[in-house]
Enzyme design. Structure first.
Site, mmCIF file in Angstrom:
data_model
loop_
_atom_site.group_PDB
_atom_site.id
_atom_site.type_symbol
_atom_site.label_atom_id
_atom_site.label_comp_id
_atom_site.label_asym_id
_atom_site.label_seq_id
_atom_site.Cartn_x
_atom_site.Cartn_y
_atom_site.Cartn_z
ATOM 1 N N GLU B 49 -35.672 -26.221 -31.385
ATOM 2 C CA GLU B 49 -37.115 -26.274 -31.737
ATOM 3 C C GLU B 49 -37.252 -26.846 -32.622
ATOM 4 O OE1 GLU B 49 -39.471 -24.451 -29.625
ATOM 5 O OE2 GLU B 49 -40.924 -24.572 -30.957
ATOM 6 N N ASP B 60 -47.242 -23.334 -41.947
ATOM 7 C CA ASP B 60 -46.027 -23.898 -42.411
ATOM 8 C C ASP B 60 -45.590 -22.725 -44.313
ATOM 9 O OD1 ASP B 60 -44.175 -24.256 -40.100
ATOM 10 O OD2 ASP B 60 -45.466 -25.434 -40.621
ATOM 11 N N TYR B 175 -43.452 -18.046 -27.925
ATOM 12 C CA TYR B 175 -42.789 -17.583 -29.421
ATOM 13 C C TYR B 175 -43.880 -16.391 -29.901
ATOM 14 C CZ TYR B 175 -41.511 -20.031 -33.812
ATOM 15 O OH TYR B 175 -41.620 -19.800 -35.216
#
Lengths: 396, 265
Positions: B49, B60, B175
């Site tokens: 990934e 993030d 995911y």
């Protein structure tokens, strides 16, 4: 979701999946509150007795008195907190309480929105945490002190360019983990749906009052309404009630910084390309790959690489037009208004004043226009003193 | 059959789960990335990934933000990221490759252009971190038209309806995040994903890979015990990349992946 938050091709809710339920919950609470008289009454009471609404509409006695144009100032600078920010933060604070949230988070650039949020956190008894770029923390110390005085925690953001956009990123990251008990008080009419709509509706009071006041004082609508645009909340707030009055020109003034050709400016509407930043599709200052660019303006409150999606749509449809005023011209207007009227405008609002003066001096000068004096300039004195010192040094 | 489907079938036949490391292309520099990816493969990664660095990565945490910052400072552009993947494909023809990107990178030259280039470079699947189900339709269409599997994120706070939508949209894999918040290991993996994984399966979603806060073999075992097909580890890998250089870095990455892979067996 009831709405999709679209303004023409702009808007939307481009957020990590985890935040979607939080936005849905906020939209529902916002729409419920809009039709709830109790909510409206509590907000009205705070706006009147705490914040000092209605604010005056003042016809300038001296500014441009040698021209054919009468300039009216909508005095949001007189609102508690010193800027229009208080309107919508009070409303979002009440909304947070309605949602049962105990904590407010907010981003801030120059510190005005952070101060407003900290102030509202204090009066409504909500824990408050403000994200502020580390560079801004260093250059806006009085506002950092104010926020802490109100009991807020101020977190210096060390990521990226360490300015407003990074503070927004960090607030979004906080919210992705904390939305169960935390409300994110977004500071402008940008961000994901429902924020652009919600902030507009909570700032609409500016235009609603101004429209009634000008009809009373002048007996007719103005030829134009002029407001500065960073993210665009004061502008959309004063525009909203005039959008259907097609005879009233709506003019937004972007920060031209050191000049539109220098790359050092914040004119997203004039120089940006369509893109996605902070949850919304709008016009964004970015490079050819889509990396977000750093902006420049003497007024920290206009220093943002994006803009509210409704402004992008109003520009596309032609209903509003947007121009730029550079740092030097804004500074001149800051001095002129101070000397002519005894009113120190925020450097942000000075951009709008500068454009109004330009219009008054043009061959096609309008007879009457309203400028949204969105904030007072006391906060900018340090910037102006530093600028004066730097110019003296250069001159000597 | 797609590379992801082939990989999941192969592992299922061996009663194994997938271990998928994540890193940012161009971190710390474009030239150093290819050997890093090869070290991850040699360590036993079942898939990769990979992130393309973006200036404002809101999904993030600090570790991956810093990685994106280093990559951008080193001048990494999307075209460099695609070039690295194309080079990797010269020796790694079969490993499934997923991308994790932000919407504005697709917006900049148009999503068709982006998906097409990604496909040409050898990318199998793309997750756009700031495109939730509510905005996904045009992305799904463009991805499908250009031979890319669009990957959606399933969150612990998603309603049943939402999970059903996610299941119907996601291709290649799903995911699954085990907790709220952003990427990083400061808050470790939660257990909220057990129900999510079960529900996704009942809605016919592609195999689940669990991510966010996975940094130890124990996390991997816990993720796999939920019925997920495997686990993704990002911040832990990125920290190893930042903490050493050259062959020392490559050895550390091989060892880490190998240890994490062991936990999937």
């Amino acid at each position: 979701m009831i709405g999709d938050g679209r303004f023409g091709e702009y808007g939307g809710m481009f957020v990590p999946q985890i935040l979607l339920p939080a936005l849905e919950q906020l939209e529902t609470a916002f729409l419920d509150a809009q039709s709830d008289d109790t909510f409206a009454a509590e907000l009205q009471e705070l706006l009147e007795h705490y914040a000092g609404r209605p604010t005056p509409l003042y016809r300038c006695r001296n500014l441009c008195s040698d021209t054919a144009t009468q300039i009216y100032l909508k005095r949001e600078d007189l609102l508690h907190g010193g800027a229009h920010k208080t309107n919508q933060v009070l409303a979002q604070g009440l909304l947070a309480k309605r949602l049962g949230k105990s904590r407010l988070i907010a981003e801030t650039g120059a510190g005005q929105h952070g101060v407003a949020t900290a102030m509202v956190g204090a009066v409504l008894g909500l824990q408050t945490c403000i994200y502020m770029g580390a560079k801004d923390v260093a250059r806006q110390r009085p506002n950092v002190y104010r926020m802490r005085l109100f009991g807020a925690e101020v977190i210096a953001v060390e990521n990226g360019s360490k300015t407003l956009k990074d503070a927004i990123n960090e607030a979004l990251r906080d919210w992705a983990a904390s939305f169960d008990h935390t409300h994110y008080v977004l500071g402008t009419a940008a961000g994901p749906h429902p924020f652009p709509t919600l902030v507009r509706e909570y700032q609409r009071v500016i235009g609603r009052e101004a429209r009634a006041q000008i009809l009373e004082q002048l007996g007719r609508l103005p030829d134009a309404v002029v407001a500065c645009v960073g993210g665009g909340s004061n502008a959309i707030g004063i525009f909203a009630d005039f959008i259907d009055d097609s005879e009233v020109a709506l003019i937004g003034v972007e920060p031209g910084g050191e000049g539109l050709d220098t790359g050092k400016h914040g004119a997203s509407l004039l120089k940006g390309r369509t893109g996605i930043l902070h949850g919304t599709r709008s016009l964004i200052l970015q490079d050819e790959d889509g990396q977000i660019q750093e902006t420049h303006s003497i007024s920290a409150g206009l220093d943002y690489p994006g803009v509210g999606p409704q402004h992008a749509a109003l520009q596309a449809s032609g209903r509003a037009s947007y121009v730029a005023i550079d740092d030097d011209e804004a500074v001149r207007a800051f001095h002129t208004l101070s000397q002519n009227e005894g009113i120190i405008p925020a450097l942000e609002s000075a951009h709008a004043v500068a454009h109004a003066m330009r219009m008054a001096e043009s061959p096609s000068a309008p007879a009457a226009l309203i400028v949204n004096l969105s904030g007072r300039g006391d906060k900018d004195l340090d910037t102006m003193i530093a600028r004066q010192d730097a110019m003296r040094k250069e001159g000597s | 059959m797609s590379r992801f489907a082939t990989m999941f079938d192969r592992l299922a036949a061996r009663d194994e789960h997938a271990f998928v490391p994540f890193c940012v292309l161009g971190d710390p520099s474009p030239d150093e990335t290819l050997p890093i990816l090869l070290a991850l493969c040699e360590g036993g990664a079942d898939a990769l990934e990979l992130g393309i660095p973006f200036s404002d990565p809101v999904a993030d945490g600090p570790t991956i933000q810093a990685a994106a910052g280093r990559a951008l400072d080193a001048g990494t552009r999307p075209q460099d990221a695609f070039a690295i993947i194309a080079r990797l494909r010269e020796t790694q023809a079969d490993i499934p490759i997923g991308l994790l990107v932000y919407a504005n990178l697709l917006e900049a030259r148009g999503m068709d252009h982006f998906y097409r280039r990604a496909h040409a470079a050898g990318v199998d699947a793309i997750l756009v971190a700031d495109v939730p189900t509510a905005e996904a339709a045009p992305y799904l269409k463009s991805a499908a038209a250009n031979g890319i599997d669009p990957v959606m994120i399933a969150t612990p706070n998603a309603s049943d309806d939402e999970l059903e939508t996610i299941a119907s949209m996601s291709r290649g894999f799903t995911y699954v995040v085990s907790r709220k918040g952003v990427t990083g290991t400061k808050v470790t993996a939660g257990t909220g994903h057990h129900t999510t994984v079960r529900q996704l399966a009942s809605y016919g979603a592609p195999p689940a890979l669990v991510g966010f806060g996975i940094s130890t073999p124990e996390h991997v075992r816990s993720a796999c015990s939920s019925g997920a097909a495997g686990a993704i580890s990002g911040s832990a890998v990125v920290r190893l990349i930042a903490s050493a250089q050259g062959e020392t870095r490559h050895r550390a990455l091989r060892d880490f992946v190998s240890e994490m892979k062991q936990a999937t067996r």
